[in-house]
Design a protein around this motif. Structure first.
Motif, PDB file in Angstrom:
ATOM      1  N   UNK A  99       0.851  -1.197   0.000  1.00  0.00           N
ATOM      2  CA  UNK A  99       0.000   0.000   0.000  1.00  0.00           C
ATOM      3  C   UNK A  99       0.881   1.239   0.000  1.00  0.00           C
ATOM      4  N   UNK A 100       0.248   2.359  -0.246  1.00  0.00           N
ATOM      5  CA  UNK A 100       0.980   3.628  -0.296  1.00  0.00           C
ATOM      6  C   UNK A 100       1.642   3.861   1.068  1.00  0.00           C
ATOM      7  N   UNK A 101       2.879   4.301   1.052  1.00  0.00           N
ATOM      8  CA  UNK A 101       3.632   4.394   2.298  1.00  0.00           C
ATOM      9  C   UNK A 101       4.121   5.798   2.611  1.00  0.00           C
ATOM     10  N   UNK A 102       4.618   5.924   3.807  1.00  0.00           N
ATOM     11  CA  UNK A 102       5.007   7.246   4.316  1.00  0.00           C
ATOM     12  C   UNK A 102       6.408   7.678   3.917  1.00  0.00           C
ATOM     13  N   UNK A 103       7.155   6.770   3.297  1.00  0.00           N
ATOM     14  CA  UNK A 103       8.504   7.157   2.868  1.00  0.00           C
ATOM     15  C   UNK A 103       9.569   6.609   3.792  1.00  0.00           C
ATOM     16  N   UNK A 104      10.816   6.999   3.522  1.00  0.00           N
ATOM     17  CA  UNK A 104      11.949   6.430   4.252  1.00  0.00           C
ATOM     18  C   UNK A 104      11.945   6.776   5.729  1.00  0.00           C
ATOM     19  N   UNK A 105      12.715   6.024   6.466  1.00  0.00           N
ATOM     20  CA  UNK A 105      12.812   6.240   7.894  1.00  0.00           C
ATOM     21  C   UNK A 105      14.244   5.981   8.329  1.00  0.00           C
ATOM     22  N   UNK A 106      14.750   6.861   9.194  1.00  0.00           N
ATOM     23  CA  UNK A 106      16.060   6.627   9.776  1.00  0.00           C
ATOM     24  C   UNK A 106      15.890   5.631  10.916  1.00  0.00           C
ATOM     25  N   UNK A 107      16.768   4.654  10.997  1.00  0.00           N
ATOM     26  CA  UNK A 107      16.640   3.606  12.017  1.00  0.00           C
ATOM     27  C   UNK A 107      17.724   3.774  13.075  1.00  0.00           C
ATOM     28  N   UNK A 108      17.435   3.298  14.252  1.00  0.00           N
ATOM     29  CA  UNK A 108      18.435   3.378  15.320  1.00  0.00           C
ATOM     30  C   UNK A 108      19.460   2.270  15.169  1.00  0.00           C
TER      31      UNK A 108
END
Ligand code: 2P0
Length: 345
Positions: free
Chosen positions: A336-345
Motif C-alpha cells: 500500500x501507499x507508504x510514508x517514505x523512508x525512515x532513519x533507524x536506530x
C-alpha cells in the motif's frame, strides 16, 4: 578511529506515469510520477571508517560483490560534491523485503536507502541539519545510482522531471519532489498495490539497457508528447478524484512502456503469457463487479494491481481465487501507499 554509522529504511515505488529514457547524467527525458510503497523496502546500514580501502557490500549478512560495480560508479558520481568520501573505507549492509530483480524496483529502494545513509553521514561531517536540502541532496544522489530511486526518498505521491517547455522551479530533473497531500483527492489517499509475482527471476534485459534504446527510438517524439500529456492529466485526475480518468492513464502508461520495449531496436519482451492472462481476468472481473481495480506494469512480467483500501478484501478474494494460478508458486505481495523512508536506530 573516526567512524560514522547510520541506517535507513527506504521504500520501493510504483510509477503511474513511467520514466523511460534518459538524458545526461541519469535525468529523465519525460516527467514521471509514482507513489511510494511500504511493505516492499530496503534496509541499509552504512559504516564509514577513516582510511583507505575497497568498499564492501553485505547482503543479508553475506559478502556480495555483485552490486559493487554499480555502487562504485555511484560513489564516483557523488564524490565531486562529497570529496571527503574518498578518505573513508565504506561497508554497506543491506537487505530487501522482496526478491531482487523480480521487476519490483529493487534498485529504487536500494539506492534510496544507500543515498540517505551517505547523505546523512555527509551532513554529520559537514555539520548540516537533516532538513529539506538534505532530502533534495539524497534524492539527487539516489538518482545518480538509479533514476527511479530519486522518487523513493519521499512517501506518498512523488513527481520527478521537467515538463517540456517549462522553466518553472516547480519542476526539476535533478531530484524528485513530493506532491502535497492537499493536491490529492481523498479517494486516492489510501491506495493499495497488490503485486502479482508472475516471475521471481532476474529479468532478461536490464532497465538501463532498455532506457538506452529510447535514444534512437522511432517513437521517441511521440512518447515524449504522450508522457507530458499523461503527466499533466494524471496530476489533474489525482486532484479531482476522477477514478475512470486515472484508470485510463495508468493502464495506457503501462502498455505504452511495454510497447516501447517491444518496438525498440533490438526489440525485447518482458511480459509473460501470465502477465496477459492476469490483465484479461482483471478486466472481466472488474466489469462484472463494477469495482475500481487497475493494472500497471514495471520493467518486468509482474502485474501491479492498484485498488482502493475499501475494496481490499474483495480484491484479495479475487486474487486468491483467479490470479494466483498465474503467479510463480502462487506468490503475491499486498502492499500500500507508504510514508517514505525512515532513519533507524
Ligand atoms: C519507472 N522504470 O518510472 C520506470 C518504469 C521501470 C519501468 O525506472 O538505469 O532502475 O537505474 O536509472 O530506475 C526502472 O529503471 O533505471 C524504471 P536506471 P531504473 O519506474
Amino acid at each position: 578511529m573516526e567512524k560514522y554509522e547510520v541506517s535507513y529504511k527506504a521504500p520501493s515505488n510504483i510509477a503511474l506515469v513511467k520514466y523511460w529514457g534518459k538524458k545526461g547524467l541519469q535525468k529523465p527525458i519525460n516527467p514521471n510520477l509514482s507513489f511510494s510503497l511500504s511493505v516492499c523496502h530496503t534496509v541499509t546500514r552504512v559504516v564509514f571508517r577513516k582510511g583507505v580501502g575497497k568498499t564492501s557490500c553485505f547482503v543479508k549478512g553475506e559478502k556480495n560483490d555483485n552490486f559493487l560495480p554499480k555502487i562504485n560508479a555511484f560513489i564516483d558520481r557523488i564524490s565531486p560534491e562529497f570529496n571527503e568520501i574518498n578518505d573513508y573505507k565504506i561497508d554497506i549492509y543491506t537487505h530487501n523485503t522482496f526478491p531482487h530483480g523480480s521487476g519490483i524496483a529493487s534498485s529504487a529502494s536500494g539506492f534510496a536507502a544507500l543515498a540517505l545513509c551517505i547523505a546523512d553521514i555527509y551532513a554529520q561531517i559537514n555539520n548540516e541539519p537533516l532538513d529539506e536540502l538534505f532530502k533534495q541532496r539524497a534524492s539527487t544522489w539516489a538518482r545518480l545510482g538509479s533514476g527511479s530511486a530519486a522518487r523513493s526518498i519521499y512517501g506518498g505521491f512523488v513527481s520527478w522531471g521537467s515538463l517540456k517547455g517549462t522553466t518553472s522551479k516547480e519542476y526539476t530533473e535533478d531530484f524528485a519532489t513530493p506532491i502535497p497531500n492537499t493536491n490529492i483527492h481523498p479517494t486516492f489517499h489510501d491506495l493499495r498495490d497488490t503485486i502479482l509475482l508472475v516471475e521471481n527471476q532476474e529479468k532478461a534485459v536490464s532497465s538501463s539497457s532498455g532506457h538506452a534504446l529510447v535514444e534512437n527510438h522511432f517513437y521517441k517524439q511521440g512518447r515524449l508528447h504522450q508522457a507530458n500529456n499523461n503527466y499533466i492529466e494524471c496530476q489533474e485526475r489525482l486532484m479531482d478524484g476522477d477514478k475512470e480518468g486515472l484508470k485510463k492513464i495508468i493502464e495506457s502508461e503501462a502498455l505504452s512502456l511495454h510497447a516501447l520495449m517491444q518496438s525498440s531496436i533490438p526489440y525485447f519482451v518482458l511480459m509473460k503469457p501470465n502477465t496477459l492472462n492476469i490483465i484479461q481476468k482483471l478486466w472481466a472481473w472488474r466489469e462484472q463487479n463494477k469495482l475500481w481495480a487497475v493494472f500497471t506494469l514495471d520493467a518486468g512480467a509482474n502485474v501491479h494491481l492498484i485498488h482502493l483500501n475499501k475494496d481490499k478484501d474483495l480484491v484479495e478474494k479475487f486474487v486468491q481465487k483467479e490470479l494466483t494460478t498465474f503467479c510463480e508458486n502462487g506468490a503475491y505481495i499486498c502492499d500500500h501507499i507508504g510514508e517514505g523512508p525512515k532513519k533507524l536506530n
